[in-house]
Scaffold this motif. Structure first.
Motif, PDB file in Angstrom:
ATOM      1  N   THR A  82       3.039   2.226   2.348  1.00 55.98           N
ATOM      2  CA  THR A  82       3.328   2.779   3.670  1.00 55.98           C
ATOM      3  C   THR A  82       4.482   1.978   4.289  1.00 55.98           C
ATOM      4  O   THR A  82       4.803   0.889   3.812  1.00 55.98           O
ATOM      5  CB  THR A  82       2.085   2.677   4.591  1.00 55.98           C
TER       6      THR A  82
ATOM      7  N   THR B 164       3.232   9.905   1.292  1.00 56.15           N
ATOM      8  CA  THR B 164       2.703   9.148   2.433  1.00 56.15           C
ATOM      9  C   THR B 164       2.919   9.906   3.740  1.00 56.15           C
ATOM     10  O   THR B 164       4.032  10.365   4.009  1.00 56.15           O
ATOM     11  CB  THR B 164       3.443   7.788   2.536  1.00 56.15           C
TER      12      THR B 164
ATOM     13  N   SER C 228       0.778   5.811  -1.445  1.00 58.97           N
ATOM     14  CA  SER C 228      -0.295   5.156  -0.704  1.00 58.97           C
ATOM     15  C   SER C 228      -1.556   5.024  -1.544  1.00 58.97           C
ATOM     16  O   SER C 228      -1.973   5.955  -2.236  1.00 58.97           O
ATOM     17  CB  SER C 228      -0.606   5.946   0.565  1.00 58.97           C
TER      18      SER C 228
ATOM     19  N   GLU D  47       0.819  -1.226   0.000  1.00 59.74           N
ATOM     20  CA  GLU D  47       0.000   0.000   0.000  1.00 59.74           C
ATOM     21  C   GLU D  47       0.851   1.274   0.000  1.00 59.74           C
ATOM     22  O   GLU D  47       0.317   2.379   0.053  1.00 59.74           O
ATOM     23  CB  GLU D  47      -0.906   0.008   1.231  1.00 59.74           C
TER      24      GLU D  47
END
Ligand code: PMP
Length: 408
Positions: A146, A174, A326, A144
């Motif tokens: 992150t 992010t 993200s 994702e």
């Protein structure tokens, strides 16, 4: 809602560049007139050195300079102005921490950073680990985009001396959960020193270093509407008081005649030599300027633009556009990096430049991140308070033209 037309009038560059679409605030923000005037006023009217002269002009310069220290402390939620060290920027601040912490290292220690870091928050740690033969660990990303908190959790142990990460990635946009990460680290090992690179966060969201419980925090003036050549290193006072100075010269000494030189207390012992006085005074004005708009209003405005740009880019270019970062728009700040078809990002940035649309193309000083994503370069847009939906419209119109030209 911000009044963009009124805000644009605060920035002289828009008067000189009538059709400017500035989408490169992650590289440096534009400077408002009040900041330019503050620096000019110092240079024209009281350009004496600080902390030395006893005449009124020098006292005025010293007072204004020290007022900025107080202002920075309040702005970032520090407990004391003594926790604010002035530097020449984020890079200088992070290198300073690396040198300060050299005295604290022991064989067997580990240094941890993440793959999303700017070179300024990666190389000082890599070099420090290399020089002291320490274990250097780099936390990867989740799918994702992150930080992989599970891997971080497993990597921190009783040997972890330093963890360095950014509050916001300068490529992925992010927003890292700094407080959560700091708590997690300190719960495993309370002696770990946590360092936060806040270069991309400081002018985009409210910051509270005490709530974060970070040990060191670094940022640059020029990314927060202030001048280039100034920056800040926040350090927890309890920690600063234990650290010896690493740069030596004027302004940081109490007595140098005894065998053992007596140095001033923190933060002055870490500020040898004459600083960029006018630049730091103007940084104070930049903080006043941001506060007059309101950090929450700035964050809300940039977030709305980011959501809109993500949607418009995806709707217009579909599968041809690959937006990195993200997958949760809620966890993103106003930075969007992408690739478009097979078109080289340098071509995209050059053509946009011909229309006075300023974007960044390249690796954005994040080679480890680009390599980990299997990418060489990306195009990056980044928002600030003077951007509007109109800027997104112009960007998309020219990107469509670029797509047509390069796909012929
Ligand atoms: N860290 C991050 C996340 C950045 O975006 C930048 C600037 N691009 C830096 C560090 C370095 O800042 P400076 O060049 O002002 O020292």
């Amino acid at each position: 809602m911000l009044n963009i037309q009124a805000i644009k009038k605060d920035f002289p560059l828009f008067e000189h560049e009538k059709n400017l679409v500035y989408l490169d605030s992650a590289a440096t923000t534009l400077k408002p007139r009040v900041v330019i005037e503050a620096e000019k006023e110092y240079l024209e009217r009281y350009s004496a050195n600080i902390a030395r002269g006893l005449y009124p002009l020098a006292e005025k310069a010293t007072k204004k300079f020290e007022m900025v220290r107080e202002k920075v402390a309040t702005f970032i939620g520090a407990e004391s102005a003594r926790e604010i060290i002035f530097t020449s920027g984020t890079t200088d601040a992070l290198n300073l921490v690396a040198r300060l912490l050299t005295s604290q290292l022991a064989a067997g220690d580990t240094i941890i950073t993440t793959v999303m870091e700017h070179h300024s928050n990666f190389l000082p740690w890599k070099e420090l680990a290399k020089k002291n033969v320490l274990d250097f660990r780099v936390i990867p990303l989740t799918e994702e985009g992150t930080i992989d908190i599970e891997i971080l959790k497993k990597s921190v142990d009783e040997h972890t001396k330093i963890v360095a990460l950014s509050a916001i990635s300068n490529v992925l946009g992010t927003i890292n959960p700094v407080k959560k990460i700091t708590t997690l680290i300190k719960n495993i090992n309370p002696n770990t020193i946590v360092i936060i690179d806040t270069a991309q966060a400081v002018s985009h969201m409210p910051i509270n270093v005490s709530e974060w419980n970070a040990d060191f925090v670094a940022f640059s003036g020029h990314k927060m509407f202030g001048p280039t050549g100034v920056g800040v290193l926040y350090g927890k006072l309890s920690l600063l008081e234990t650290l010896p100075p690493v740069s030596f010269g004027g302004g940081m000494v109490l007595d140098s005649c005894a065998d053992e030189t007596l140095y001033k207390e923190a933060p002055y012992r870490f500020e040898a030599g004459t600083p960029n006085i006018g630049g730091i005074i103007a940084l104070g004005t930049a903080i006043d300027y941001m506060e007059s708009i309101g950090m929450e209003n700035i964050q809300t405005h940039e977030h709305a633009l980011t959501l809109s740009a993500l949607k418009r880019l995806q709707e217009t270019f579909g599968e041809n556009i690959h937006i990195i970062g993200s997958t949760h728009p809620e966890k993103r700040s106003g930075i969007i990096a992408f690739t478009l078809g097979g078109i080289h990002p340098h071509d995209i940035a050059s053509v946009l430049g011909e229309y006075n649309i300023c974007v960044r193309a390249g690796e954005h000083c994040t080679t480890p991140l680009h390599r980990s994503l299997g990418l060489h370069t990306t195009t990056r847009i980044s928002f600030s308070i003077y951007n509007s939906e109109g800027d997104i419209n112009k960007l998309i119109t020219i990107l469509e033209e670029i797509q047509t030209i390069f796909n012929k």
